[in-house]
Design an enzyme around this catalytic site. Structure first.
Site, PDB file in Angstrom:
ATOM      1  CE  LYS A 168      -1.485   1.646   4.035  1.00 23.58           C
ATOM      2  NZ  LYS A 168      -1.271   3.042   4.456  1.00 23.58           N
ATOM      3  CG  ASN A 169       2.416   2.588   3.537  1.00 24.03           C
ATOM      4  OD1 ASN A 169       1.269   2.966   3.352  1.00 24.03           O
ATOM      5  ND2 ASN A 169       2.861   2.232   4.720  1.00 24.03           N
ATOM      6  CB  CYS A 206      -3.607  10.632  11.389  1.00 22.93           C
ATOM      7  SG  CYS A 206      -2.287   9.551  11.805  1.00 22.93           S
ATOM      8  NE  ARG A 251       1.994  10.187  10.470  1.00 25.90           N
ATOM      9  CZ  ARG A 251       1.299   9.235   9.824  1.00 25.90           C
ATOM     10  NH1 ARG A 251       0.154   8.858  10.301  1.00 25.90           N
ATOM     11  NH2 ARG A 251       1.734   8.734   8.693  1.00 25.90           N
ATOM     12  CG  ASP A 272       3.433   1.021   9.606  1.00 27.42           C
ATOM     13  OD1 ASP A 272       3.641   1.247   8.406  1.00 27.42           O
ATOM     14  OD2 ASP A 272       3.259   1.906  10.453  1.00 27.42           O
ATOM     15  NE  ARG A 323      -6.739   4.970   5.715  1.00 28.52           N
ATOM     16  CZ  ARG A 323      -6.028   5.943   6.280  1.00 28.52           C
ATOM     17  NH1 ARG A 323      -6.347   6.367   7.499  1.00 28.52           N
ATOM     18  NH2 ARG A 323      -5.008   6.482   5.656  1.00 28.52           N
TER      19      ARG A 323
END
Ligand code: EPZ
Length: 488
Positions: free
Chosen positions: A79-80, A174, A179, A362, A454
């Site tokens: 995803k990233n 977030c 961030r 993560d 997500r």
């Protein structure tokens, strides 16, 4: 059947007192939604046809714990990496084909964002997109995209590189921390752009972009990538020192080089970029998702299962593999797969998150859930984000014994976790709580699974493929049905 209009309705009318028509319009909307929500037969219809506005997005996971995961699972694209590569794809006035794009909420948002500024986007299949930046007609990225995902800010770097100007809404904080983006702005200014924050927008523009020697104050994945995007079409050479080394930073650099950029050293802490005139089309396949793979590895360990995780790059998983072996799991590495064999009895260990190749932040929530069922006491230190223990309260409701002091969690292993109604606080904490549900006694329901969707493609489907007892309930009324199905 239908309650008299409540304070909200009167409030709306009051607010629109100067414009009665608007007030009446809002009251009609509210009345419609309330009627739809309250009348049985409409609920049946809405339950399966569409959800009342108030319920849409209320989907939940319903999980019955106790199954050992067995079998094999295929990992989706990272995803990233995809979020940055989709933003970078518009930099060429040419056709770019991107394969292995994960089908998750975040990638869909970036695709909408690049369409919105005029890029040509054609979806070839579930994971393949053809993009051409030639038709870009705007350099302004609407707040609605940044509000949904911060990574829309990669369009700052790609538009600044391509058009020498960009206007992107300032991302808010977030769930996991404040961030900031000061390092992104520092890099753009070093390349010669003027950057100002006006009305919640980051406004960047440059007569020309010139190479520079940039020392990052903080190891930042996003800032490293964003500066790389702008620098690859600047004049002269740029050096980024103290650069992030994550696999997806390397993937973005490789993609840009396939488009004709000249980037060396990605994956080390010094990246050298020689600016080029323009970029050309290419076809590129995104690397496998390191964090999705790690999540399934931890799920196998936690359920004392035995699963083969396919389409991975084992090198990217080394920090996770090392910790699982330390805990007493068996991990077999193959060219593109890893097999994880858990055990009923696992020891304890200490974890400190670090930029790659350290233990990934993560993966911190997921490994902490595993440690909550291991023998002994483990210490987990989160050194990247300031608010990444939001799953702890939810896990405590399942019987977890975790004390958080500052950026450290002290985890005492417990005999068992028990199912409960919990809520996903953010993407990775949500995935961690799914693992908790898989190992808990009884049924767990998890709200707000939109966060999990997500970053995890077909998460429930992949877990069911490994034998997990997990279903999605579309709304409150569905839960009973799904719970009964789960328990049988
Ligand atoms: C990326 O976020 C990932 N997101 C995050 O994954 C991941 O947790 C993070 O990198 C760290 O690996 C995407 O790639 C879309 P950073 P990013 O800039 O780039 C500070 C997930 O779950 N910092 O590397 O925003 C920052 O506060 C998500 O998939 C500054 O101070 O993270 C943090 O403490 C969550 N100034 C540290 O650096 C800046 O200008 C690392 O942040 C930028 C960052």
């Amino acid at each position: 059947m239908y309650k008299t209009p409540d304070v909200l309705s009167f409030g709306v009318v009051f607010l629109c007192k100067f414009n009665v028509y608007k007030g009446v319009f809002y009251v009609i909307i509210i009345v419609y939604v309330k009627i739809t929500y309250n009348i049985g037969f409409l609920r049946e219809r809405t339950e399966y046809g569409f959800l009342p506005i108030l319920e849409a997005g209320m989907e939940q996971y319903v999980i019955k714990g106790g199954t050992k995961l067995q079998g094999e699972v295929e990992i989706s694209g990272a995803k990233n990496a995809a979020l940055a590569i989709l933003a970078a794809a518009i930099m060429a006035d040419d056709v770019v084909v991107i394969e292995n794009v994960p089908d998750v909420r975040d990638t869909r948002v970036v695709i909408e964002a690049i369409k919105d500024i005029g890029a040509y986007v054609e979806q070839i299949d579930k994971h393949t997109f053809k993009i051409n930046g030639k038709t870009i007609c705007s350099t302004v990225v609407d707040y609605e995209y940044i509000k949904k995902i911060r990574a829309s800010y990669y369009l700052l770097g790609s538009l600044l590189g391509k058009r020498r100007k960009a206007k992107v809404a300032l991302p808010g904080g977030c769930n996991i921390g404040s961030r900031p983006i000061d390092q992104h702005i520092k890099g753009f200014r070093a390349l010669g752009a003027s950057v100002a924050i006006e009305h919640g927008m980051i406004c960047a523009d440059a007569e020309k972009l010139s190479g520079s020697h940039i020392y990052m104050d903080v190891v930042s994945v996003g800032a490293t990538i964003n500066i790389m995007l702008a620098a690859c079409l600047s004049q002269g050479s740029t050096i980024i020192e103290n650069a992030a080394k994550e696999p997806h930073v390397v993937d973005v650099a490789n993609f840009l080089n396939c488009m004709g950029a000249n980037i060396k050293g990605a994956g080390t802490d010094v990246i050298r970029i020689k600016g080029v005139e323009k970029l050309h089309g290419t076809t590129y396949s995104i690397i496998p998702d390191q964090i999705e793979a790690g999540t399934f590895m931890v799920a196998a360990a936690a359920t004392a299962g035995n699963i083969l995780i396919r389409k991975v790059i084992p090198k990217h998983l080394e920090a996770i593999t090392a910790k699982l072996i330390e805990l007493g799991c068996k991990v077999e590495e193959y060219d593109e797969d890893v097999r994880v064999i858990g055990s009923e009895k696992l020891g304890h260990t200490n974890i400190k998150t670090f930029p790659y190749p350290g233990f990934p932040t993560d993966m911190q929530p997921q490994i902490s859930v595993l440690l909550s069922k291991c023998d002994g006491t483990s210490i987990v230190t989160e050194s990247i984000f300031e608010n990444r223990f939001r799953y702890v309260d939810e896990l405590s409701r399942m019987g977890g014994d975790i004390k958080v002091e500052g950026n450290t969690a002290i985890i005492s292993g417990v005999e068992r976790l028990t199912g409960a109604q919990i809520t996903a606080p953010d993407l990775r904490a949500g995935a961690a709580l799914v693992i908790a549900g898989l190992i808990a006694e009884g049924v767990t329901t998890i709200d707000d699974i939109k966060y999990i969707e997500r970053g995890y493609e077909d998460f429930d489907i992949k877990l069911r493929g490994l034998g997990a007892n997990i279903q999605i309930a579309k709304c409150e009324k569905d839960i009973r049905k799904v719970e009964l199905a789960i328990v049988e």
